[in-house]
Motif scaffolding. Structure first.
Motif, mmCIF file in Angstrom:
data_model
loop_
_atom_site.group_PDB
_atom_site.id
_atom_site.type_symbol
_atom_site.label_atom_id
_atom_site.label_comp_id
_atom_site.label_asym_id
_atom_site.label_seq_id
_atom_site.Cartn_x
_atom_site.Cartn_y
_atom_site.Cartn_z
ATOM 1 N N PRO A 29 0.846 -1.210 0.000
ATOM 2 C CA PRO A 29 0.000 0.000 0.000
ATOM 3 C C PRO A 29 0.871 1.244 0.000
ATOM 4 O O PRO A 29 2.028 1.204 0.420
ATOM 5 C CB PRO A 29 -0.783 -0.135 1.320
ATOM 6 N N PRO A 30 0.361 2.365 -0.474
ATOM 7 C CA PRO A 30 1.139 3.622 -0.461
ATOM 8 C C PRO A 30 1.587 3.980 0.950
ATOM 9 O O PRO A 30 0.898 3.669 1.933
ATOM 10 C CB PRO A 30 0.155 4.656 -1.022
ATOM 11 N N PHE A 31 2.731 4.617 1.046
ATOM 12 C CA PHE A 31 3.254 4.999 2.349
ATOM 13 C C PHE A 31 2.286 5.948 3.052
ATOM 14 O O PHE A 31 1.833 6.939 2.478
ATOM 15 C CB PHE A 31 4.605 5.704 2.182
ATOM 16 N N GLY A 32 1.956 5.620 4.313
ATOM 17 C CA GLY A 32 1.032 6.455 5.079
ATOM 18 C C GLY A 32 -0.424 6.078 4.904
ATOM 19 O O GLY A 32 -1.304 6.725 5.492
ATOM 20 N N PHE A 33 -0.696 5.045 4.102
ATOM 21 C CA PHE A 33 -2.082 4.613 3.878
ATOM 22 C C PHE A 33 -2.204 3.104 4.103
ATOM 23 O O PHE A 33 -2.347 2.340 3.146
ATOM 24 C CB PHE A 33 -2.539 4.984 2.459
ATOM 25 N N PRO A 34 -2.109 2.653 5.366
ATOM 26 C CA PRO A 34 -2.197 1.216 5.649
ATOM 27 C C PRO A 34 -3.590 0.682 5.343
ATOM 28 O O PRO A 34 -4.598 1.389 5.455
ATOM 29 C CB PRO A 34 -1.896 1.144 7.147
ATOM 30 N N THR A 35 -3.639 -0.562 4.929
ATOM 31 C CA THR A 35 -4.917 -1.192 4.599
ATOM 32 C C THR A 35 -5.426 -2.099 5.718
ATOM 33 O O THR A 35 -6.598 -2.474 5.710
ATOM 34 C CB THR A 35 -4.773 -2.028 3.318
ATOM 35 N N GLU A 36 -4.549 -2.463 6.674
ATOM 36 C CA GLU A 36 -4.978 -3.352 7.749
ATOM 37 C C GLU A 36 -5.611 -2.556 8.892
ATOM 38 O O GLU A 36 -5.235 -1.411 9.171
ATOM 39 C CB GLU A 36 -3.783 -4.147 8.279
ATOM 40 N N LEU A 37 -6.568 -3.184 9.576
ATOM 41 C CA LEU A 37 -7.283 -2.518 10.658
ATOM 42 C C LEU A 37 -6.521 -2.592 11.983
ATOM 43 O O LEU A 37 -6.800 -1.812 12.896
ATOM 44 C CB LEU A 37 -8.668 -3.166 10.829
ATOM 45 N N TYR A 38 -5.570 -3.521 12.092
ATOM 46 C CA TYR A 38 -4.858 -3.724 13.357
ATOM 47 C C TYR A 38 -4.142 -2.452 13.800
ATOM 48 O O TYR A 38 -4.265 -2.009 14.950
ATOM 49 C CB TYR A 38 -3.866 -4.872 13.201
ATOM 50 N N GLY A 39 -3.395 -1.850 12.875
ATOM 51 C CA GLY A 39 -2.642 -0.647 13.213
ATOM 52 C C GLY A 39 -3.546 0.503 13.614
ATOM 53 O O GLY A 39 -3.258 1.229 14.570
ATOM 54 N N GLN A 40 -4.634 0.672 12.900
ATOM 55 C CA GLN A 40 -5.555 1.755 13.238
ATOM 56 C C GLN A 40 -6.199 1.529 14.605
ATOM 57 O O GLN A 40 -6.410 2.481 15.374
ATOM 58 C CB GLN A 40 -6.639 1.860 12.164
ATOM 59 N N ALA A 41 -6.496 0.258 14.934
ATOM 60 C CA ALA A 41 -7.084 -0.040 16.245
ATOM 61 C C ALA A 41 -6.104 0.293 17.366
ATOM 62 O O ALA A 41 -6.491 0.841 18.409
ATOM 63 C CB ALA A 41 -7.474 -1.521 16.302
ATOM 64 N N VAL A 42 -4.826 -0.030 17.153
ATOM 65 C CA VAL A 42 -3.811 0.305 18.163
ATOM 66 C C VAL A 42 -3.713 1.815 18.329
ATOM 67 O O VAL A 42 -3.640 2.335 19.452
ATOM 68 C CB VAL A 42 -2.446 -0.299 17.760
ATOM 69 N N ASN A 43 -3.697 2.530 17.211
ATOM 70 C CA ASN A 43 -3.616 3.997 17.279
ATOM 71 C C ASN A 43 -4.802 4.604 18.018
ATOM 72 O O ASN A 43 -4.679 5.627 18.690
ATOM 73 C CB ASN A 43 -3.547 4.582 15.867
ATOM 74 N N ASP A 44 -5.977 3.984 17.903
ATOM 75 C CA ASP A 44 -7.174 4.531 18.532
ATOM 76 C C ASP A 44 -7.248 4.224 20.023
ATOM 77 O O ASP A 44 -7.749 5.030 20.808
ATOM 78 C CB ASP A 44 -8.421 3.975 17.833
ATOM 79 N N ILE A 45 -6.764 3.055 20.415
ATOM 80 C CA ILE A 45 -6.987 2.580 21.787
ATOM 81 C C ILE A 45 -5.826 2.885 22.730
ATOM 82 O O ILE A 45 -6.020 3.357 23.854
ATOM 83 C CB ILE A 45 -7.262 1.054 21.769
ATOM 84 N N VAL A 46 -4.592 2.606 22.307
ATOM 85 C CA VAL A 46 -3.446 2.610 23.222
ATOM 86 C C VAL A 46 -3.115 3.990 23.813
ATOM 87 O O VAL A 46 -2.824 4.087 25.006
ATOM 88 C CB VAL A 46 -2.211 1.999 22.520
ATOM 89 N N PRO A 47 -3.154 5.086 23.034
ATOM 90 C CA PRO A 47 -2.796 6.378 23.651
ATOM 91 C C PRO A 47 -3.652 6.712 24.871
ATOM 92 O O PRO A 47 -3.121 7.194 25.882
ATOM 93 C CB PRO A 47 -3.014 7.377 22.505
ATOM 94 N N GLY A 48 -4.918 6.466 24.814
ATOM 95 C CA GLY A 48 -5.771 6.747 25.960
ATOM 96 C C GLY A 48 -5.621 5.739 27.074
ATOM 97 O O GLY A 48 -5.816 6.059 28.254
ATOM 98 N N LEU A 49 -5.240 4.518 26.717
ATOM 99 C CA LEU A 49 -5.155 3.451 27.715
ATOM 100 C C LEU A 49 -3.828 3.459 28.461
ATOM 101 O O LEU A 49 -3.770 3.223 29.674
ATOM 102 C CB LEU A 49 -5.344 2.106 27.007
#
Length: 264
Positions: A29-49
């Motif tokens: 995938p183009p740089f900066g545009f991941p297609t997997e949901l795993y990375g986005q889920a980590v970005n959404d959850i971990v900073p607050g947790l």
């Protein structure tokens, strides 16, 4: 097989693999545009947790921290096995004398080289400590910091020669660092189990977001891995250098070709 045949074989293998490599590169995938949901889920959850900004460290030491424990134990096991093989008939007694393998050319070190090596070693060591201290907030972490600290050991050797290096970096100390770092990381993973929690589950305060002490258990894991990696690489350096030497109690100590190394 001679050198020309080996080189020809290398080019043939590269030519055969090149279309596959090219195809895989274009499938990414183009740089900066991941297609997997795993990375986005980590970005959404971990900073607050966990209140950290470095998601790679969060994945390595929290989200899938138990995998990292296994990887660290693989490193400790591999280094231990390598040390046992290298010691072989030499046994546990590693010489601390600056003997020189016969026939090897001796290149005296200048004062400028010694000074630059010591300064560089200090800077690299401090940078390694900085990398692990900021490991939850900026790029870096325990493995990188451990390699940097071990690199400073090599710089000391380049400047001070083998005798001075061995006095500063004794083999038992490297073994102690390797074992202690590995033990602390495993203990950090196991202790929450006694409290009825998951392995490596955070049980200490996480501090404020992007604080140097944020991340809870991640900080402990980061420092433990740094110590273990630095000790592992340091132990390997000692054993590899011992393999190039021919220490003998009957021969005068020669260090880097003169008697200076024994008195440094």
């Amino acid at each position: 097989m001679n050198a020309k045949a080996r080189l020809s074989l290398l080019f043939i293998a590269f030519a055969l693999l090149l279309p596959g490599i090219w195809s895989l590169a274009h499938a990414l995938p183009p740089f900066g545009f991941p297609t997997e949901l795993y990375g986005q889920a980590v970005n959404d959850i971990v900073p607050g947790l966990r209140h950290v900004a470095n998601m790679i460290t969060a994945v390595n030491f929290d989200v899938r921290g138990i995998d990292t424990v296994g990887e660290e134990m693989m490193l400790v096991g591999a280094v231990t096995g390598t040390v046992m093989l290298l010691r072989g008939s030499r046994g546990e007694d590693a010489s601390d004398r600056a003997d020189q393998k016969r026939g090897r050319p001796v290149i005296p070190r200048s004062d400028a080289l010694v000074l630059m090596s010591r300064l560089s070693a200090s800077i690299v060591m401090m940078f390694g400590i900085y990398i692990v201290a900021q490991g939850t907030e900026t790029p870096g972490g325990g493995f990188q910091a451990g390699v940097l600290c071990a690199t400073s050991f090599i710089l000391i050797y380049l400047g001070d020669g083998y005798a001075g290096w061995r006095r500063l970096i004794p083999s038992p100390v490297m073994a102690f660092l390797e074992g202690t770092g590995g033990f602390v990381f495993v203990a950090a993973a196991a202790f929450p189990l006694f409290l009825g929690k998951a392995a490596l589950e955070n049980i200490i305060p996480t501090s404020d977001f992007r604080s140097m002490i944020s991340g809870g258990m991640m900080i402990l894991g980061n420092f433990a891995v740094t110590v273990a990696v630095a000790g592992s690489f340091g132990a390997l350096m000692v054993e590899f250098m011992e393999e190039t030497r021919e220490p003998s109690e009957d021969d005068p100590a020669e260090g880097d070709g003169d008697e200076v190394d024994e008195t440094q």
